[in-house]
Motif scaffolding. Structure first.
Motif, PDB file in Angstrom:
ATOM      1  N   ILE A  39       7.917 -13.255   8.359  1.00  0.00           N
ATOM      2  CA  ILE A  39       7.658 -13.022   9.776  1.00  0.00           C
ATOM      3  C   ILE A  39       6.215 -12.581   9.969  1.00  0.00           C
ATOM      4  O   ILE A  39       5.715 -11.709   9.254  1.00  0.00           O
ATOM      5  N   LYS A  40       5.569 -13.188  10.940  1.00  0.00           N
ATOM      6  CA  LYS A  40       4.230 -12.765  11.353  1.00  0.00           C
ATOM      7  C   LYS A  40       4.302 -12.488  12.851  1.00  0.00           C
ATOM      8  O   LYS A  40       4.663 -13.369  13.634  1.00  0.00           O
ATOM      9  N   ARG A  41       3.995 -11.277  13.224  1.00  0.00           N
ATOM     10  CA  ARG A  41       4.077 -10.876  14.635  1.00  0.00           C
ATOM     11  C   ARG A  41       2.860 -11.367  15.405  1.00  0.00           C
ATOM     12  O   ARG A  41       1.726 -11.203  14.961  1.00  0.00           O
ATOM     13  N   LYS A  42       3.105 -11.979  16.561  1.00  0.00           N
ATOM     14  CA  LYS A  42       2.034 -12.408  17.453  1.00  0.00           C
ATOM     15  C   LYS A  42       1.727 -11.285  18.451  1.00  0.00           C
ATOM     16  O   LYS A  42       0.581 -10.960  18.702  1.00  0.00           O
ATOM     17  N   ASN A  44       4.297  -8.067  20.975  1.00  0.00           N
ATOM     18  CA  ASN A  44       5.553  -7.302  21.001  1.00  0.00           C
ATOM     19  C   ASN A  44       6.811  -8.154  21.127  1.00  0.00           C
ATOM     20  O   ASN A  44       7.885  -7.720  20.732  1.00  0.00           O
ATOM     21  N   ASN A  46       6.729 -11.946  20.628  1.00  0.00           N
ATOM     22  CA  ASN A  46       6.630 -13.253  19.976  1.00  0.00           C
ATOM     23  C   ASN A  46       6.303 -13.117  18.496  1.00  0.00           C
ATOM     24  O   ASN A  46       5.436 -12.332  18.119  1.00  0.00           O
ATOM     25  N   VAL A  47       7.020 -13.894  17.699  1.00  0.00           N
ATOM     26  CA  VAL A  47       6.777 -13.910  16.255  1.00  0.00           C
ATOM     27  C   VAL A  47       6.763 -15.349  15.762  1.00  0.00           C
ATOM     28  O   VAL A  47       7.272 -16.254  16.416  1.00  0.00           O
ATOM     29  N   TRP A  48       6.157 -15.541  14.612  1.00  0.00           N
ATOM     30  CA  TRP A  48       6.245 -16.790  13.863  1.00  0.00           C
ATOM     31  C   TRP A  48       7.100 -16.487  12.637  1.00  0.00           C
ATOM     32  O   TRP A  48       6.915 -15.460  11.984  1.00  0.00           O
ATOM     33  N   ILE A  49       8.028 -17.370  12.340  1.00  0.00           N
ATOM     34  CA  ILE A  49       8.844 -17.243  11.127  1.00  0.00           C
ATOM     35  C   ILE A  49       8.583 -18.500  10.318  1.00  0.00           C
ATOM     36  O   ILE A  49       8.739 -19.608  10.819  1.00  0.00           O
ATOM     37  N   GLU A  64       8.496 -20.671  16.233  1.00  0.00           N
ATOM     38  CA  GLU A  64       8.011 -19.610  17.098  1.00  0.00           C
ATOM     39  C   GLU A  64       9.238 -19.039  17.778  1.00  0.00           C
ATOM     40  O   GLU A  64      10.108 -19.775  18.240  1.00  0.00           O
ATOM     41  N   LEU A  70      12.372  -5.991  18.512  1.00  0.00           N
ATOM     42  CA  LEU A  70      12.373  -6.351  17.096  1.00  0.00           C
ATOM     43  C   LEU A  70      12.107  -5.115  16.266  1.00  0.00           C
ATOM     44  O   LEU A  70      11.134  -4.405  16.490  1.00  0.00           O
TER      45      LEU A  70
END
Length: 72
Positions: A39-42, A44, A46-49, A64, A70
């Protein structure tokens, strides 16, 4: 579909379903990606997995996601 990892229902957009079909990505792979990917947080919400799948020619798959509250 349900995510044990996030304890939430997951909904796929029409765009996501179209992209999955076009790239021959089964729903089971998307489930695995969501449950076990990095997981990379964009911000609060939205994240990319993402996750590397060496057996695929497009071996790095990414989704996305919009996630409220989270806690990792």
């Amino acid at each position: 579909m349900w995510s044990d990892r996030f304890q939430k229902n997951i909904w796929l957009t029409h765009h996501a379903k179209y992209a999955m079909e076009k790239r021959d990505i089964p729903e089971a792979v998307v489930c695995d990606l969501i449950e076990t990917g990095e997981i990379k947080r964009k911000d609060n919400l939205n994240v990319w997995i993402f996750k590397h799948y060496p057996e695929r020619s497009d071996n790095l798959l990414c989704v996305e996601a919009v996630i409220a509250k989270l806690s990792l």
